[in-house]
Design a protein around this motif. Structure first.
Motif, PDB file in Angstrom:
ATOM      1  N   LYS A   5      22.463  -8.865  48.944  1.00 25.99           N
ATOM      2  CA  LYS A   5      22.767  -9.770  47.829  1.00 25.99           C
ATOM      3  C   LYS A   5      22.007  -9.406  46.559  1.00 25.99           C
ATOM      4  N   TYR A   6      20.767  -8.940  46.697  1.00 25.03           N
ATOM      5  CA  TYR A   6      19.931  -8.680  45.525  1.00 25.03           C
ATOM      6  C   TYR A   6      19.687  -7.201  45.242  1.00 25.03           C
ATOM      7  N   GLY A   7      20.321  -6.316  46.003  1.00 21.57           N
ATOM      8  CA  GLY A   7      20.185  -4.889  45.753  1.00 21.57           C
ATOM      9  C   GLY A   7      18.866  -4.297  46.207  1.00 21.57           C
ATOM     10  N   PHE A   8      18.224  -4.936  47.179  1.00 19.12           N
ATOM     11  CA  PHE A   8      16.969  -4.422  47.728  1.00 19.12           C
ATOM     12  C   PHE A   8      17.269  -3.459  48.870  1.00 19.12           C
ATOM     13  N   GLN A   9      16.285  -2.669  49.222  1.00 17.13           N
ATOM     14  CA  GLN A   9      16.368  -1.855  50.432  1.00 17.13           C
ATOM     15  C   GLN A   9      16.115  -2.768  51.622  1.00 17.13           C
ATOM     16  N   TRP A  10      16.736  -2.475  52.757  1.00 14.70           N
ATOM     17  CA  TRP A  10      16.457  -3.191  53.992  1.00 14.70           C
ATOM     18  C   TRP A  10      15.870  -2.193  54.960  1.00 14.70           C
ATOM     19  N   TYR A  11      14.721  -2.531  55.513  1.00 19.08           N
ATOM     20  CA  TYR A  11      14.052  -1.674  56.476  1.00 19.08           C
ATOM     21  C   TYR A  11      13.897  -2.446  57.775  1.00 19.08           C
ATOM     22  N   SER A  12      14.612  -2.017  58.792  1.00 18.04           N
ATOM     23  CA  SER A  12      14.527  -2.635  60.110  1.00 18.04           C
ATOM     24  C   SER A  12      13.556  -1.831  60.966  1.00 18.04           C
ATOM     25  N   VAL A  13      12.465  -2.457  61.329  1.00 15.94           N
ATOM     26  CA  VAL A  13      11.477  -1.790  62.176  1.00 15.94           C
ATOM     27  C   VAL A  13      12.112  -1.372  63.499  1.00 15.94           C
ATOM     28  N   PRO A  36       8.680   3.051  72.847  1.00 16.11           N
ATOM     29  CA  PRO A  36       7.981   3.035  71.560  1.00 16.11           C
ATOM     30  C   PRO A  36       6.858   2.013  71.453  1.00 16.11           C
ATOM     31  N   GLY A  37       6.485   1.335  72.535  1.00 11.27           N
ATOM     32  CA  GLY A  37       5.548   0.241  72.409  1.00 11.27           C
ATOM     33  C   GLY A  37       4.090   0.545  72.657  1.00 11.27           C
ATOM     34  N   ASP A  38       3.706   1.765  73.030  1.00 13.35           N
ATOM     35  CA  ASP A  38       2.305   1.997  73.408  1.00 13.35           C
ATOM     36  C   ASP A  38       1.503   2.806  72.400  1.00 13.35           C
ATOM     37  N   PHE A  39       1.943   2.829  71.157  1.00 11.42           N
ATOM     38  CA  PHE A  39       1.179   3.502  70.107  1.00 11.42           C
ATOM     39  C   PHE A  39       1.307   2.683  68.831  1.00 11.42           C
ATOM     40  N   ASP A  40       0.403   2.918  67.902  1.00 11.84           N
ATOM     41  CA  ASP A  40       0.362   2.146  66.665  1.00 11.84           C
ATOM     42  C   ASP A  40       1.422   2.655  65.697  1.00 11.84           C
ATOM     43  N   ARG A  41       2.443   1.830  65.470  1.00 10.10           N
ATOM     44  CA  ARG A  41       3.534   2.217  64.571  1.00 10.10           C
ATOM     45  C   ARG A  41       3.222   1.898  63.115  1.00 10.10           C
ATOM     46  N   ARG A  42       2.166   1.144  62.862  1.00  9.26           N
ATOM     47  CA  ARG A  42       1.847   0.700  61.511  1.00  9.26           C
ATOM     48  C   ARG A  42       1.807   1.848  60.495  1.00  9.26           C
ATOM     49  N   PRO A  43       1.104   2.940  60.749  1.00  7.22           N
ATOM     50  CA  PRO A  43       1.078   4.005  59.730  1.00  7.22           C
ATOM     51  C   PRO A  43       2.466   4.568  59.415  1.00  7.22           C
ATOM     52  N   MET A  44       3.319   4.656  60.425  1.00  6.46           N
ATOM     53  CA  MET A  44       4.658   5.191  60.190  1.00  6.46           C
ATOM     54  C   MET A  44       5.516   4.206  59.402  1.00  6.46           C
ATOM     55  N   ILE A  45       5.375   2.925  59.696  1.00  2.05           N
ATOM     56  CA  ILE A  45       6.116   1.911  58.946  1.00  2.05           C
ATOM     57  C   ILE A  45       5.700   1.958  57.483  1.00  2.05           C
ATOM     58  N   MET A  46       4.410   2.000  57.238  1.00  7.18           N
ATOM     59  CA  MET A  46       3.916   2.044  55.860  1.00  7.18           C
ATOM     60  C   MET A  46       4.366   3.344  55.172  1.00  7.18           C
ATOM     61  N   GLU A  47       4.328   4.438  55.889  1.00  3.84           N
ATOM     62  CA  GLU A  47       4.781   5.723  55.343  1.00  3.84           C
ATOM     63  C   GLU A  47       6.262   5.681  54.980  1.00  3.84           C
TER      64      GLU A  47
END
Length: 145
Positions: A5-13, A36-47
């Motif tokens: 609706k607002y022209g934003f990007q959508w990022y589905s983890v 995919p649940g046994d490692f820290d995904r945070r750095p990849m999400i932020m990247e």
């Protein structure tokens, strides 16, 4: 719907789970094929998210308040614990929902004592939830910030 609706990007983890698993395996942090649940995904999400040129709607249970912060640009859509259990049982009758409830408890615990904005979504339709988010962000939505 909000992003569209607002022209934003959508990022589905969730949509990036297998990509994250492959990246973690390539970096020697994970054994490919074990999930995919046994490692820290945070750095990849932020990247993935930080270089995007427009505002981003990030969707996913792996995005905790400790990771994303609780600033003015964040809203947490949370069912009550009872509602979460009903939803989980509806998706997987008789299943073991402890791991998914643990995630709910993690996010809820990180929200307590903060000034985070939480919208309780019990009994709401998608349209009602969208309206609540639009009311929360008001003028920011039109500015694309």
């Amino acid at each position: 719907m909000l992003a569209r609706k607002y022209g934003f990007q959508w990022y589905s983890v969730d949509a990036h789970a297998f990509d994250h698993e492959e990246r973690a395996a390539a970096a020697g942090l994970h054994v490919l094929g074990t999930g995919p649940g046994d490692f820290d995904r945070r750095p990849m999400i932020m990247e993935d998210v930080l270089p995007l040129e427009t505002s981003v709607v990030v969707d996913g249970a792996f995005v905790t308040p400790a990771m994303a912060g609780v600033g003015e640009n964040a809203v947490w859509l949370m069912p009550s614990k009872d509602e979460q259990l009903v939803r989980l049982e509806g998706r997987n009758p008789g299943g073991d929902h402890r791991g998914l409830v643990w995630g709910w408890e993690l996010v809820r615990g990180q929200l307590e004592g903060t000034d985070a904005h939480v919208i309780v979504v019990d009994g709401q339709t998608v349209e009602q939830t969208l309206n609540a988010v639009e009311q929360r962000f008001g003028p920011l939505l039109g500015s694309g910030e």
